[in-house]
Design a protein around this motif. Sequence first.
Motif, mmCIF file in Angstrom:
data_model
loop_
_atom_site.group_PDB
_atom_site.id
_atom_site.type_symbol
_atom_site.label_atom_id
_atom_site.label_comp_id
_atom_site.label_asym_id
_atom_site.label_seq_id
_atom_site.Cartn_x
_atom_site.Cartn_y
_atom_site.Cartn_z
ATOM 1 N N VAL A 45 0.863 -1.182 0.000
ATOM 2 C CA VAL A 45 0.000 0.000 0.000
ATOM 3 C C VAL A 45 0.897 1.229 0.000
ATOM 4 C CG1 VAL A 45 -1.793 1.281 1.215
ATOM 5 C CG2 VAL A 45 -1.795 -1.231 1.256
ATOM 6 N N GLU A 68 -4.185 -3.322 -9.901
ATOM 7 C CA GLU A 68 -4.942 -2.463 -8.999
ATOM 8 C C GLU A 68 -3.993 -2.068 -7.881
ATOM 9 O OE1 GLU A 68 -7.197 -5.870 -6.363
ATOM 10 O OE2 GLU A 68 -8.064 -5.332 -8.292
ATOM 11 N N TYR A 69 -4.306 -0.998 -7.169
ATOM 12 C CA TYR A 69 -3.367 -0.537 -6.140
ATOM 13 C C TYR A 69 -4.096 0.304 -5.116
ATOM 14 C CZ TYR A 69 1.506 -0.245 -4.721
ATOM 15 O OH TYR A 69 2.696 -0.424 -4.056
ATOM 16 N N ARG A 70 -3.599 0.246 -3.856
ATOM 17 C CA ARG A 70 -4.166 1.043 -2.780
ATOM 18 C C ARG A 70 -3.227 2.175 -2.396
ATOM 19 N NH1 ARG A 70 -5.693 -3.100 1.794
ATOM 20 N NH2 ARG A 70 -4.129 -4.349 0.692
ATOM 21 N N THR A 78 -8.241 6.443 2.399
ATOM 22 C CA THR A 78 -7.728 5.330 1.605
ATOM 23 C C THR A 78 -8.436 5.288 0.258
ATOM 24 O OG1 THR A 78 -7.233 4.008 3.572
ATOM 25 C CG2 THR A 78 -7.443 2.826 1.499
ATOM 26 N N TRP A 80 -8.609 2.904 -3.329
ATOM 27 C CA TRP A 80 -8.257 1.658 -4.007
ATOM 28 C C TRP A 80 -8.592 1.854 -5.481
ATOM 29 C CZ3 TRP A 80 -9.000 -3.608 -1.249
ATOM 30 C CH2 TRP A 80 -8.461 -4.637 -2.026
ATOM 31 N N ASN A 82 -8.842 0.798 -9.437
ATOM 32 C CA ASN A 82 -9.048 -0.348 -10.310
ATOM 33 C C ASN A 82 -8.132 -0.246 -11.530
ATOM 34 O OD1 ASN A 82 -10.121 -2.724 -11.292
ATOM 35 N ND2 ASN A 82 -12.229 -1.993 -11.402
ATOM 36 N N THR A 193 -12.949 -4.974 -5.672
ATOM 37 C CA THR A 193 -11.993 -4.780 -4.578
ATOM 38 C C THR A 193 -11.739 -6.090 -3.821
ATOM 39 O OG1 THR A 193 -13.660 -4.201 -2.898
ATOM 40 C CG2 THR A 193 -12.810 -2.416 -4.287
#
Length: 272
Positions: A45, A68-70, A78, A80, A82, A193
């Motif tokens: 993250v 995908e990434y946070r 936060t 997230w 796509n 998610t």
Amino acid sequence: MIMPAEGEAYFVLGNGECVNLGRELRDTMLREAEGLEVWVDAEQVLHMQAGSGEKVRMRRLVIPRGSEYRLVLADGSTVWLNSASELEFPEVFGAGERVVRLRGEAYFEVARDEARPFRVETERLTVEVLGTTFNVAAYEDEAVATATLLQGAVAVAVEGAEVVRLHPGEQAQVSGTEIAVCEVDMDEAVAWTKGRFVFDEVRLEELMRQLERWYDVHYRFDVEEVKEIRFSGAVYRSQPLNNLFRRIEATAPVRFEEGETVIIGEKKKPGK
């Protein structure tokens, strides 16, 4: 066998330098200067933690197809992101509104701050909140952009239309300057998610656009009418694409021919 594209996200610094956020990047400090700390934790993250710097510098997080990434913003919110999405955001939020700009789709868990509303801007709609959980999908190749509220309250604005306020479980669907509000399955709206595709009577053309962004696959329809075939089902995004094709073929009069370009046509009837 077509697997997810597995592209790697990257972080763009103010000087244009791109920092690759590969899967091997864990517990790593990326930047530590001028009151700013940027690091990737053990769960991959990306974190932004700003000090007392007054200069507002914009940054970008770019997510290619199949990834995908946070991200944890400087205010603790936060995000997230796509696949095939991009978020532009400041290193540190000032005293006024907290504004980020989105292309594609993202799930937001916004840290509550009544003095500083949080605003997500896209080309077609703007979502404003104080602290809440919601999903925004605004891909350029989709006719309809959506904002889905899971918790809290949001206001959705479109130029030329009245502001619409959503309640949990509602989705704003934006087409041009028109906004329609409907109740939706919240689990379905954010299934991505949790590593899944969930389709509920989705047109095949729309379904293929989603698969294109995840598997980075090219396709074309041999027969226009096939685009209107609808499909329902749930599959994990980690599985080969042909597994999903076989499931669709088992329930609908359609066939998929795999190659450099996936050709989608009508299933031949027995004896023809």
